[in-house]
Scaffold this motif. Structure first.
Motif, mmCIF file in Angstrom:
data_model
loop_
_atom_site.group_PDB
_atom_site.id
_atom_site.type_symbol
_atom_site.label_atom_id
_atom_site.label_comp_id
_atom_site.label_asym_id
_atom_site.label_seq_id
_atom_site.Cartn_x
_atom_site.Cartn_y
_atom_site.Cartn_z
ATOM 1 N N ARG A 25 0.831 -1.210 0.000
ATOM 2 C CA ARG A 25 0.000 0.000 0.000
ATOM 3 C C ARG A 25 0.860 1.252 0.000
ATOM 4 N N ARG A 26 2.055 1.146 0.562
ATOM 5 C CA ARG A 26 2.979 2.284 0.559
ATOM 6 C C ARG A 26 3.677 2.437 -0.796
ATOM 7 N N ASP A 27 4.147 1.320 -1.352
ATOM 8 C CA ASP A 27 4.969 1.378 -2.568
ATOM 9 C C ASP A 27 4.155 1.345 -3.855
ATOM 10 N N SER A 28 2.924 0.852 -3.791
ATOM 11 C CA SER A 28 2.074 0.787 -4.981
ATOM 12 C C SER A 28 0.654 1.175 -4.592
ATOM 13 N N PRO A 29 0.443 2.459 -4.286
ATOM 14 C CA PRO A 29 -0.853 2.882 -3.718
ATOM 15 C C PRO A 29 -2.034 2.686 -4.652
ATOM 16 N N GLN A 30 -1.798 2.572 -5.961
ATOM 17 C CA GLN A 30 -2.917 2.375 -6.884
ATOM 18 C C GLN A 30 -3.418 0.937 -6.896
ATOM 19 N N LEU A 31 -2.623 -0.001 -6.385
ATOM 20 C CA LEU A 31 -2.964 -1.418 -6.398
ATOM 21 C C LEU A 31 -3.892 -1.741 -5.222
ATOM 22 N N ARG A 32 -4.934 -2.572 -5.467
ATOM 23 C CA ARG A 32 -5.819 -3.026 -4.397
ATOM 24 C C ARG A 32 -5.119 -4.124 -3.605
ATOM 25 N N VAL A 33 -4.996 -3.907 -2.286
ATOM 26 C CA VAL A 33 -4.265 -4.830 -1.421
ATOM 27 C C VAL A 33 -5.141 -5.187 -0.223
ATOM 28 N N GLY A 34 -5.261 -6.475 0.053
ATOM 29 C CA GLY A 34 -6.108 -6.939 1.145
ATOM 30 C C GLY A 34 -5.337 -7.740 2.176
ATOM 31 N N TYR A 35 -5.945 -7.884 3.345
ATOM 32 C CA TYR A 35 -5.352 -8.650 4.440
ATOM 33 C C TYR A 35 -6.162 -9.923 4.653
ATOM 34 N N ILE A 36 -5.461 -11.058 4.756
ATOM 35 C CA ILE A 36 -6.097 -12.349 5.020
ATOM 36 C C ILE A 36 -6.083 -12.585 6.529
ATOM 37 N N THR A 37 -7.238 -12.794 7.117
ATOM 38 C CA THR A 37 -7.291 -13.052 8.553
ATOM 39 C C THR A 37 -7.256 -14.560 8.808
ATOM 40 N N PRO A 38 -6.273 -15.049 9.580
ATOM 41 C CA PRO A 38 -6.251 -16.476 9.920
ATOM 42 C C PRO A 38 -7.377 -16.857 10.868
ATOM 43 N N PHE A 39 -7.782 -15.916 11.725
ATOM 44 C CA PHE A 39 -9.006 -16.013 12.518
ATOM 45 C C PHE A 39 -9.391 -14.587 12.882
ATOM 46 N N ASN A 40 -10.605 -14.403 13.371
ATOM 47 C CA ASN A 40 -11.152 -13.057 13.561
ATOM 48 C C ASN A 40 -11.356 -12.782 15.046
ATOM 49 N N PHE A 41 -10.519 -11.904 15.583
ATOM 50 C CA PHE A 41 -10.587 -11.636 17.018
ATOM 51 C C PHE A 41 -10.395 -10.167 17.354
ATOM 52 N N VAL A 42 -10.164 -9.301 16.359
ATOM 53 C CA VAL A 42 -10.001 -7.870 16.606
ATOM 54 C C VAL A 42 -10.761 -7.096 15.540
ATOM 55 N N ALA A 43 -10.910 -5.800 15.779
ATOM 56 C CA ALA A 43 -11.558 -4.937 14.804
ATOM 57 C C ALA A 43 -10.747 -4.909 13.514
ATOM 58 N N PRO A 44 -11.387 -5.066 12.356
ATOM 59 C CA PRO A 44 -10.645 -4.985 11.099
ATOM 60 C C PRO A 44 -9.866 -3.690 10.949
ATOM 61 N N ALA A 45 -10.369 -2.608 11.562
ATOM 62 C CA ALA A 45 -9.670 -1.328 11.461
ATOM 63 C C ALA A 45 -8.282 -1.375 12.100
ATOM 64 N N SER A 46 -7.998 -2.397 12.909
ATOM 65 C CA SER A 46 -6.653 -2.543 13.486
ATOM 66 C C SER A 46 -5.611 -2.777 12.401
ATOM 67 N N VAL A 47 -6.040 -3.387 11.294
ATOM 68 C CA VAL A 47 -5.135 -3.698 10.178
ATOM 69 C C VAL A 47 -5.749 -3.126 8.901
ATOM 70 N N PRO A 48 -5.606 -1.816 8.655
ATOM 71 C CA PRO A 48 -6.266 -1.184 7.499
ATOM 72 C C PRO A 48 -5.866 -1.842 6.185
ATOM 73 N N ALA A 49 -6.856 -2.059 5.319
ATOM 74 C CA ALA A 49 -6.619 -2.683 4.019
ATOM 75 C C ALA A 49 -7.726 -2.254 3.062
ATOM 76 N N ASP A 50 -7.501 -2.512 1.778
ATOM 77 C CA ASP A 50 -8.505 -2.173 0.769
ATOM 78 C C ASP A 50 -9.650 -3.192 0.746
ATOM 79 N N PHE A 51 -9.381 -4.405 1.203
ATOM 80 C CA PHE A 51 -10.411 -5.421 1.362
ATOM 81 C C PHE A 51 -9.891 -6.452 2.355
ATOM 82 N N TYR A 52 -10.781 -7.332 2.810
ATOM 83 C CA TYR A 52 -10.405 -8.356 3.780
ATOM 84 C C TYR A 52 -10.823 -9.727 3.271
ATOM 85 N N SER A 53 -9.924 -10.681 3.407
ATOM 86 C CA SER A 53 -10.229 -12.074 3.114
ATOM 87 C C SER A 53 -10.377 -12.783 4.460
#
Length: 525
Positions: free
Chosen positions: A422-450
């Motif tokens: 997201r820093r080096d290629s801001p035009q590219l859509r980048v998402g975070y894969i959660t291995p399990f869900n235990f915190v607010a998604p906003a803790s790890v900002p991303a363009d989408f979440y898997s």
């Protein structure tokens, strides 16, 4: 045995009919309903915290009153020790309940938990080792809090034996098992009737089934709590209980009806069963082709999924090979990792899967093939401790613009990759894969979440939407899992069965309302 059963019935009767206890149960049910209703709004608020504090305080007070009704002499009569012990008991029971839904509030609390991204990432990268530690710690807390804890905390002067406590836990577990079985039968009934009923009839059927499930859970929870506390007090013999107090009893029923009506209305009004993006997991569909190979890519592209999800590992010569596993032992019969060989060596290997064969392929060749097929990709960039310095930056410089032009995207289990791209290629859509869900998604900002589907809930999906980020779920392959994910409101599904998913999400939405019922049941366990 008959005498013991009769004593248990008397304990239930006394625990429900004593006037002060009735008022306490009514307040607890009202507070739980208020928390669930307020859980639809984002973030923390003073009111939310006050209701949580009041609910904890009322729970502690209710436990003490229940112990008095059962004839126990409270060991701590005055001072801060009494309240500290009660608060510790309430908090420990809350922690024990949290992984099991906490009356449907578990995910509503977890989705508000904000932690530094580095902490979240560390937990995700070390999840396999941490999982065993967490399970052991939970079992220790369970044994201490429910079997030996009351004796050590001196909640009452007389306490139950470990055998009595274990028996009470079996009663609670048995009641929950019966409730879950009944809920499953209701889901099956709804699924069968959905093919013949109209949309309005299905809505009313779903609402009624939600009420039955919620009523059963309320009853089992109350009786299970009474059984556990009665065992804490040593299972004392009780006299014949008085008749059910009509005025107070109807007040409890009225409050439950109001709370349940609000919960059911909220459940039915949440957005569900909408358009879903189809994403092929590892580039396969119905097991045709070897995962992450050109043959599988060509086959699945005929289904026109929105994305073909595939995996990349860095090689010894700082190239990338299309491969999911960190070791080639299972697919190629060679005990080697991508970092030990060059790309040229790796692409000479033949992979075997489900009786099929295909060559291991390099990233540039795979990307060129996808571009000729006009097939956007969802690239999972995998990391290991042996990755070269600057690997993410080099990937962004070489492929960021190109992937953006192809309408492709990248996601990763390692948040350092997400932040770097997201820093080096801001035009590219980048998402975070959660291995399990235990915190607010906003803790790890991303363009989408898997999101990992087993621990996801509609609260996490709604939290992603509030951040204007789509929510994809991985990896539903059965019709049940696909319909469940669809009913949660997911924006897309990453699956090994793209053609099956297409059939699921094109059916009449009202015919899939049974999945709303199933998700509702799962939110309570």
């Amino acid at each position: 045995m008959r005498t013991k059963r009769q004593e248990l019935y008397r304990a239930w009767h006394w625990g429900l009919t004593a006037p002060r206890l009735l008022a306490g149960w009514t307040g607890l049910i009202a507070g739980l309903g208020l928390l669930r209703w307020a859980g639809q709004f984002a973030g923390w608020s003073v009111g939310w915290l006050l209701v949580i504090g009041a609910e904890l305080g009322l729970a502690v007070w209710q436990l003490r009153q229940l112990a008095r009704v059962y004839g126990a002499q409270l060991a701590l009569k005055t001072g801060w020790r009494r309240w500290g012990t009660g608060l510790g008991l309430g908090v420990s029971l809350g922690l024990l309940s949290l992984p099991w839904g906490l009356w449907g509030l578990g995910s509503r609390l977890l989705v508000r938990l904000r932690l530094p991204a580095a902490w979240v990432n560390w937990v995700g990268l070390h999840r396999h080792g941490l999982a065993g530690i967490v399970v052991v710690a939970y079992l220790v807390l369970l044994a201490y809090s429910l079997i030996w804890g009351p004796r050590h905390w001196r909640v009452t002067r007389q306490g139950g034996t470990p055998r009595q406590m274990l028996g009470s836990l079996l009663v609670l577990a048995g009641g929950m098992a019966l409730w879950f079985l009944g809920s499953c039968l209701l889901v099956v009934l709804n699924r069968q009737l959905a093919t013949t009923l109209t949309g309005t009839a299905i809505t009313w059927l779903t609402a009624g089934s939600l009420g039955l499930i919620l009523g059963g859970y309320t009853l089992v929870s109350l009786l299970g709590t009474l059984t556990v506390v009665w065992s804490w007090c040593g299972q004392p013999a009780l006299p014949v209980a008085p008749r059910w107090p009509r005025t107070s009893g109807w007040g409890l029923v009225l409050v439950w009806l109001v709370v349940s009506g609000g919960v059911i209305t909220q459940t039915l009004q949440q957005p569900r069963l909408q358009a879903t993006v189809l994403i092929s997991h590892r580039g396969v569909d119905r097991g045709v082709g070897v995962q992450n190979t050109l043959g599988a890519l060509r086959h699945v592209s005929r289904q026109h999924p929105r994305y073909v999800e595939m995996d990349l590992h860095e090689t010894r010569d700082h190239q990338w090979v299309v491969l999911h596993d960190e070791n080639l032992r299972e697919l190629a019969g060679v005990n080697v990792t991508p970092h030990q060989w060059t790309l040229r060596q790796l692409t000479r290997l033949t992979l075997h899967e489900h009786g099929q064969r295909a060559r291991l392929v390099g990233w540039d060749q795979y990307l060129r093939t996808a571009e000729r097929l006009h097939q956007p990709l969802l690239v999972e960039l995998k990391t290991t401790p042996t990755d070269s310095a600057g690997m993410v930056r080099r990937f962004a410089q070489r492929y960021g613009t190109r992937l953006h032009r192809d309408h492709s995207a990248v996601h990763s289990l390692d948040y350092r990759v997400v932040a770097g791209l997201r820093r080096d290629s801001p035009q590219l859509r980048v998402g975070y894969i959660t291995p399990f869900n235990f915190v607010a998604p906003a803790s790890v900002p991303a363009d989408f979440y898997s999101f990992q589907r087993l621990s996801v809930s509609d609260q996490f999906i709604q939290a992603a939407h509030r951040a204007h980020a789509p929510a994809y779920l991985w990896t539903p392959d059965t019709r049940l899992a696909m319909t469940q994910a669809w009913a949660l409101g997911a924006d897309g599904q990453i699956t090994n069965q793209v053609s099956r998913l297409r059939h699921v999400v094109t059916q009449r939405p009202s015919a899939a309302m049974w999945a709303v019922l199933w998700n509702f049941t799962l939110s309570y366990i």
